[in-house]
Design an enzyme around this catalytic site. Structure first.
Site, PDB file in Angstrom:
ATOM      1  N   GLY A 198       0.825  -1.205   0.000  1.00  0.00           N
ATOM      2  CA  GLY A 198       0.000   0.000   0.000  1.00  0.00           C
ATOM      3  C   GLY A 198       0.858   1.254   0.000  1.00  0.00           C
ATOM      4  O   GLY A 198       2.055   1.207   0.239  1.00  0.00           O
ATOM      5  N   PHE A 202       2.534  10.082   2.743  1.00  0.00           N
ATOM      6  CA  PHE A 202       3.911  10.292   3.189  1.00  0.00           C
ATOM      7  C   PHE A 202       4.824   9.095   2.953  1.00  0.00           C
ATOM      8  O   PHE A 202       6.030   9.177   3.154  1.00  0.00           O
ATOM      9  CB  PHE A 202       3.949  10.626   4.681  1.00  0.00           C
ATOM     10  CG  PHE A 202       3.274  11.918   5.040  1.00  0.00           C
ATOM     11  CD1 PHE A 202       3.514  13.072   4.311  1.00  0.00           C
ATOM     12  CD2 PHE A 202       2.396  11.981   6.112  1.00  0.00           C
ATOM     13  CE1 PHE A 202       2.902  14.272   4.651  1.00  0.00           C
ATOM     14  CE2 PHE A 202       1.780  13.169   6.456  1.00  0.00           C
ATOM     15  CZ  PHE A 202       2.023  14.320   5.725  1.00  0.00           C
ATOM     16  N   GLU A 204       5.057   4.388   2.197  1.00  0.00           N
ATOM     17  CA  GLU A 204       4.522   3.101   1.744  1.00  0.00           C
ATOM     18  C   GLU A 204       4.322   2.142   2.919  1.00  0.00           C
ATOM     19  O   GLU A 204       4.864   2.338   3.995  1.00  0.00           O
ATOM     20  CB  GLU A 204       5.478   2.449   0.744  1.00  0.00           C
ATOM     21  CG  GLU A 204       5.732   3.248  -0.519  1.00  0.00           C
ATOM     22  CD  GLU A 204       6.955   4.135  -0.447  1.00  0.00           C
ATOM     23  OE1 GLU A 204       7.167   4.887  -1.408  1.00  0.00           O
ATOM     24  OE2 GLU A 204       7.673   4.098   0.574  1.00  0.00           O
ATOM     25  N   VAL A 205       3.563   1.072   2.638  1.00  0.00           N
ATOM     26  CA  VAL A 205       3.370  -0.013   3.604  1.00  0.00           C
ATOM     27  C   VAL A 205       3.884  -1.302   2.967  1.00  0.00           C
ATOM     28  O   VAL A 205       3.565  -1.606   1.813  1.00  0.00           O
ATOM     29  CB  VAL A 205       1.883  -0.176   3.996  1.00  0.00           C
ATOM     30  CG1 VAL A 205       1.731  -1.284   5.032  1.00  0.00           C
ATOM     31  CG2 VAL A 205       1.319   1.135   4.527  1.00  0.00           C
ATOM     32  N   ASP A 317     -12.031   9.358  10.894  1.00  0.00           N
ATOM     33  CA  ASP A 317     -11.873   9.022   9.465  1.00  0.00           C
ATOM     34  C   ASP A 317     -12.492   7.664   9.140  1.00  0.00           C
ATOM     35  O   ASP A 317     -11.916   6.871   8.388  1.00  0.00           O
ATOM     36  CB  ASP A 317     -10.398   9.040   9.084  1.00  0.00           C
ATOM     37  CG  ASP A 317     -10.193   9.221   7.572  1.00  0.00           C
ATOM     38  OD1 ASP A 317     -11.139   9.682   6.899  1.00  0.00           O
ATOM     39  OD2 ASP A 317      -9.104   8.906   7.072  1.00  0.00           O
TER      40      ASP A 317
END
Length: 689
Positions: A198, A202, A204-205, A317
């Site tokens: 993902g 800011f 990535e994962v 959120d």
């Protein structure tokens, strides 16, 4: 070629996942090495100074409980039945159904209560027995049926067993493990990083495997330059704080953090790995959900929100894209970047995703709290049922129009919705916060008691015992491939320079969540490391005995603390020498391993005890009369903290004592002899522990 690389990355990732589930310890590429048993002397003082050496503190920790249990079962015959009784009650509390609890409760009563009553050896109060008996007669089997017995068992542990545990080798092992935990300094080298899964604003994962336990995690890496470019420092630090607030306690419905660390370029969060994709993806693939399917997701999300709100965190959120599925189909709330602590001050900011934001969030200058999440929940549940937000009809993308509709439009619910569902959504989507469901004073409990959830057993939800409506495909990576996820343009941050002041912002960023680290260790390498350490220690003890080495020098003396440190103090010596040190009220002694103590430094010779730094390592600096100095280096952070404290305390007390001793004319005095005549009895003795 890119396709082949993507396939290979997926295969590698899936293989790592499968092996991690089967035998995580076997996947560990690094070994956890426990420190010497002598660490107990320092660690016991370190923990005592922080109020950590109590029954409640140790028994409530996973590793503390396991070692206490092992001590009772193997070294204290009279405590063995208590541990077995306690374990059976804990098994009972985890049972899903009333039928299972009925069978188990009768089994426990017959074996541990009635049997003891008949033999007149029952050690518990009459009130505890009557509490259980009366409920069993009424065929009531709540999960807390045996709670009075739990309390009395723990009291027996506290009164009769705990002190003996503290005096045992099992407490020494606890000190060894705590030393490892409190000295964790993670770097990228502690993880094997797999494919990208993902990307956000800011960074990535990635999927990753922790090297010393083999456990799989998600690693969220934020680029410091990109954060600086977008002035996102406050957001990044806030996410770390919010994750630390919600990642303790038992909550399987939030993507929790186990560790946070940083490198010169990146901030890294080590999070629960979720392999099943998100609800937005599954909504697009599966189509809208039925009421019963939506109820499953709603129930798990409600418990996740309840956990956050109990810690005074408002999420802000909530939307399908932030609800992730695990491999079995259960869900967790992810991405706490916009979450906020409202314990001291209620937020006013308008943040979130348009179409899910509550009216009080959209209105400028209006303070709000957890109320914002219940409105968002209503919007999200509507989308799961209809495929769009209630305020995003006709696929409008105009944010101002969506906000206007949120503030003014009365939501029209389809006739196909059941009366219970209509009532739930009308309560959640109430624009007046003072009349909204979840905002009338009892929070999540109001939502859980809504008629729509009448048939829901919330304990079953917590234990994840309801079957998920959708199980993600096994043997697949439920994420876009690396090419589709894309990458950042490095040119964006080419002109950004990270200064010392930027790095200083992240000085306190590293964090280890104690209970999550202990759970990880317990599930993976705890038994293996203990067995290997037992074997090594037995071998070393036998060797020392054969060589006639003294290992109880401090026993029976007024030794305050002892343990290994490295020293550098000879003007001709630039190498560190590892020595074993003994701190007494009037002196510091040391020896090489296997030797009798042959060197000492009296407190009268020392001018000051300070902290210094040698090659990025914090050290203890002893300034000696005559312009000399003596530098000590410790193996771990707790040791450095405790040795520095104890040396300073001893030095200060010795100086006070020396000032009280009358100066004797024309007679030289030996500082060791003179001080040893008046030991500082008010200081605790380690007694060789």
């Amino acid at each position: 070629m890119a396709d082949l690389e993507a396939v290979l990355a997926d295969v590698s990732y899936l293989m790592a996942m499968e092996k991690s589930k089967a035998t995580p310890a076997a996947r560990a590429s690094k070994k956890i090495l426990l420190p010497e048993p002598s660490i107990r002397s320092v660690m016991q003082k370190y923990l005592e100074d922080r109020g950590e050496v109590t029954f409640e503190k140790i028994f409530s920790q996973k590793l503390g409980y396991l070692l206490f249990r092992e001590f009772c079962l193997n070294h204290m015959e009279e405590a063995k039945p208590l541990v077995e009784f306690y374990d059976e009650i804990k098994k009972y509390e985890k049972l899903d159904s009333e039928e299972e609890r009925t069978v188990k409760s009768r089994e426990i009563f017959d074996l541990y209560i009635m049997k003891e009553l008949l033999s007149c050896s029952h050690l518990f109060s009459k009130s505890a027995t009557e509490h259980v008996q009366s409920r069993l007669l009424k065929k009531q089997v709540p999960t807390d049926l045996f709670q009075p017995y739990i309390e009395e068992i723990c009291q027996r542990f506290r009164d009769d067993v705990f002190q003996k545990f503290i005096e045992s080798e099992k407490f020494t092992r606890f000190c060894q493990w705590k030393n490892v935990e409190l000295n964790i300094h993670l770097t990228m080298n502690d993880f094997s990083v797999h494919r990208i899964i993902g990307r956000g604003g800011f960074g990535e994962v990635y999927g990753c495997r922790k090297a010393d336990t083999g456990k799989m995690y998600a690693m969220k890496c934020l680029d410091k330059k990109r954060i600086k470019m977008k002035q996102g420092e406050t957001l990044a630090l806030n996410e770390r704080i919010m994750l630390s607030l919600v990642s303790t306690g038992d909550c399987p419905f939030i993507v929790c953090m186990s560790y946070a660390f940083h490198t010169p370029d990146k901030l890294s969060f080590i999070l629960d790995l979720m392999n099943g994709g998100d609800l937005h993806y599954h909504l697009s693939q599966h189509g809208v959900f039925s009421e019963s399917d939506m109820r499953f997701y709603a129930a798990e999300i409600i418990l996740g929100l309840e956990h956050m709100h109990s810690r005074f965190v408002v999420y802000r959120d909530l939307k399908p894209a932030n609800i992730l599925l695990d491999e079995f189909g259960h869900v967790r709330i992810s991405d706490l970047g916009l979450a906020c602590d409202f314990s001291k001050k209620k937020p006013h900011a308008s943040v979130g995703t348009h179409g899910y934001m509550a009216p009080e969030v959209l209105q400028k200058g209006v303070a709000y709290d957890s109320s914002a999440d219940w409105f968002s929940l209503g919007c999200m549940l509507f989308k799961l049922l209809r495929g769009h937000s209630p305020f995003r009809q006709h696929k409008t993308k105009d944010k101002h129009e969506i906000d206007r509709m949120t503030l003014t439009m009365a939501v029209e619910l389809p006739d196909s919705f059941s009366p219970e569902l209509r009532s739930l959504l009308e309560g959640l989507l109430q624009r007046d916060v003072n009349r909204s469901l979840g905002c009338l004073g009892r929070g999540a409990q109001e939502v859980k008691e809504d008629p729509f959830f009448k048939a829901v057993d919330w304990q079953m939800v917590l234990l994840q015992k309801y079957p998920p409506p959708l199980i993600p495909p096994r043997g697949e990576v439920n994420a876009a491939d690396a090419f589709d996820i894309g990458s950042f343009d490095e040119e964006d941050t080419k002109g950004i320079k990270l200064l010392d002041s930027d790095q200083e912002l992240y000085r306190n960023f590293p964090l280890t969540i104690s209970e999550r680290w202990q759970q990880e260790v317990a599930e993976t390498v705890f038994d293996t490391v203990n067995s290997e350490t037992d074997r090594l220690e037995a071998r070393k003890k036998a060797k020392n005995k054969q060589l006639g080495h003294e290992d109880d020098y401090a026993l029976g003396k007024d030794c305050i603390m002892h343990g290994y440190m490295s020293k550098m103090g000879n003007p001709f010596l630039t190498q560190w020498q590892r020595r074993y040190f003994y701190l007494f009220p009037n002196r510091l002694e040391w020896r090489a391993e296997g030797e009798a103590p042959q060197s000492l430094l009296t407190m009268e010779e020392i001018q000051s005890v300070e902290e210094t730094q040698i090659k990025d390592r914090k050290c203890i600096l002893l300034k000696i009369r005559g312009g000399k100095q003596f530098i000590l280096q410790c193996d771990s952070d707790p040791e450095l903290v405790q040795w520095k404290k104890e040396l300073r305390d001893v030095y200060r007390e010795a100086q006070q004592l020396l000032q009280r001793v009358p100066k004797m004319k024309n007679k030289p005095r030996s500082p060791v002899v003179e001080l040893s005549k008046m030991p500082l009895t008010q200081r605790g003795s380690a007694n060789g522990l």
